[in-house]
Design an enzyme around this catalytic site. Structure first.
Site, mmCIF file in Angstrom:
data_model
loop_
_atom_site.group_PDB
_atom_site.id
_atom_site.type_symbol
_atom_site.label_atom_id
_atom_site.label_comp_id
_atom_site.label_asym_id
_atom_site.label_seq_id
_atom_site.Cartn_x
_atom_site.Cartn_y
_atom_site.Cartn_z
ATOM 1 N N LYS A 13 0.834 -1.211 0.000
ATOM 2 C CA LYS A 13 0.000 0.000 0.000
ATOM 3 C C LYS A 13 0.869 1.262 0.000
ATOM 4 C CE LYS A 13 -2.178 -0.847 3.915
ATOM 5 N NZ LYS A 13 -1.539 -2.104 4.335
ATOM 6 N N ARG A 88 -9.122 0.698 9.397
ATOM 7 C CA ARG A 88 -8.561 -0.623 9.719
ATOM 8 C C ARG A 88 -9.609 -1.541 10.346
ATOM 9 N NH1 ARG A 88 -2.946 0.230 8.927
ATOM 10 N NH2 ARG A 88 -1.679 -1.244 10.068
ATOM 11 N N ARG A 127 11.641 -5.423 4.523
ATOM 12 C CA ARG A 127 11.351 -3.993 4.351
ATOM 13 C C ARG A 127 12.326 -3.099 5.128
ATOM 14 N NH1 ARG A 127 5.374 -1.845 5.110
ATOM 15 N NH2 ARG A 127 5.572 -2.656 7.217
ATOM 16 N N ARG A 165 11.676 -1.272 10.641
ATOM 17 C CA ARG A 165 10.673 -0.910 11.645
ATOM 18 C C ARG A 165 10.652 -1.940 12.770
ATOM 19 N NH1 ARG A 165 5.190 0.308 8.380
ATOM 20 N NH2 ARG A 165 4.407 -0.792 10.183
ATOM 21 N N ARG A 176 0.258 -8.953 13.558
ATOM 22 C CA ARG A 176 -0.318 -7.942 12.654
ATOM 23 C C ARG A 176 -1.169 -8.612 11.580
ATOM 24 N NH1 ARG A 176 4.734 -5.202 10.627
ATOM 25 N NH2 ARG A 176 3.379 -3.790 9.494
#
Ligand code: AMP
Length: 219
Positions: A13, A88, A127, A165, A176
């Site tokens: 996203k 969300r 990431r 992160r 998550r």
């Protein structure tokens, strides 16, 4: 153009929203970035949000709505926005509908980024993000992600080191994804029922995903 991007963590996203922003000038509004910024600045709100973020749980709806309301009220969002990570859950979708109705700015489309769970874990563990400009890299797929520093020319001679992160560690990732399936995935039906949902195959290479993304949104 007023868009919502829907999809599991790691579905791309942020990457696609940043590209669309760069191409069209429409601001990307990422609830995760707004929250991380509040945490980094040590604001009262950031302190309240931190524990949930570290655990991969959702931050309470009132905190996030406050941030989103403030951000959507800024001048650059008057001509459109790409919402990334908000809403969300179903309650947030209702709050967003209300807020946009008040602003007289209904959504044009909700884009679902579809990708299987195995690929998500790989993307999330790989990431890396620039702590300064927010540009997203991946050690598995982008050449620059393998380097240690951001390649965005805005930084000049001393580009910042890329960071992983805290919530992209494997134990938090599992939670998550669980939270996404339980709380966020029901939004697919919510927006489908309103005729707003467009689906993109987000398991393809980045450029192909973007081409599909542009096609389904007419951007
Ligand atoms: P993201 O960058 O979108 O993956 O978000 C990182 C973390 O911020 C999430 O795991 C949540 O803890 C929190 N967060 C981001 N967006 C929301 C939201 N709309 N509602 C609640 N929590 C959120």
């Amino acid at each position: 153009m007023r868009l919502v991007l829907l999809g599991a963590p790691g579905s791309g996203k942020g990457t696609q929203a940043q590209r669309l922003r760069d191409q069209t000038g429409i601001p990307q509004i990422s609830s995760g970035d707004l929250l991380r910024d509040a945490v980094a600045r040590g604001t009262e709100l950031g302190k309240r949000a931190r524990a949930a973020m570290d655990a991969g749980e959702l931050v309470t709806d009132d905190i996030v709505l406050g941030l989103i309301r403030e951000r959507l009220g800024r001048p650059d969002a008057a001509t459109g926005f790409i919402l990334d990570g908000y809403p969300r859950n179903v309650a947030q979708a209702g709050a967003l509908d209300q807020l946009l109705a008040d602003l007289g700015q209904p959504l044009d489309a909700v884009v679902l980024m579809q990708v299987d769970e195995k690929a998500l874990v790989r993307r999330l563990t790989g990431r890396r993000t620039c702590p300064d400009c927010g540009k997203v890299f991946n050690v598995y797929s982008s050449a620059s992600g393998k380097g240690e520093r951001c390649d965005n020319p805005v930084h000049g001679a001393e580009p910042p080191l890329l960071k992983q992160r805290d919530d992209d560690k494997e134990d938090v990732i599992a939670n998550r994804l669980k939270v996404y399936n339980a709380q966020t995935a029901p939004l697919i039906e919510h927006y489908q029922g309103r005729g707003l949902l467009r689906t993109v195959n987000a398991a393809q290479p980045m450029d192909r995903v973007f081409a599909e993304f542009v096609k389904v949104t007419g951007a």
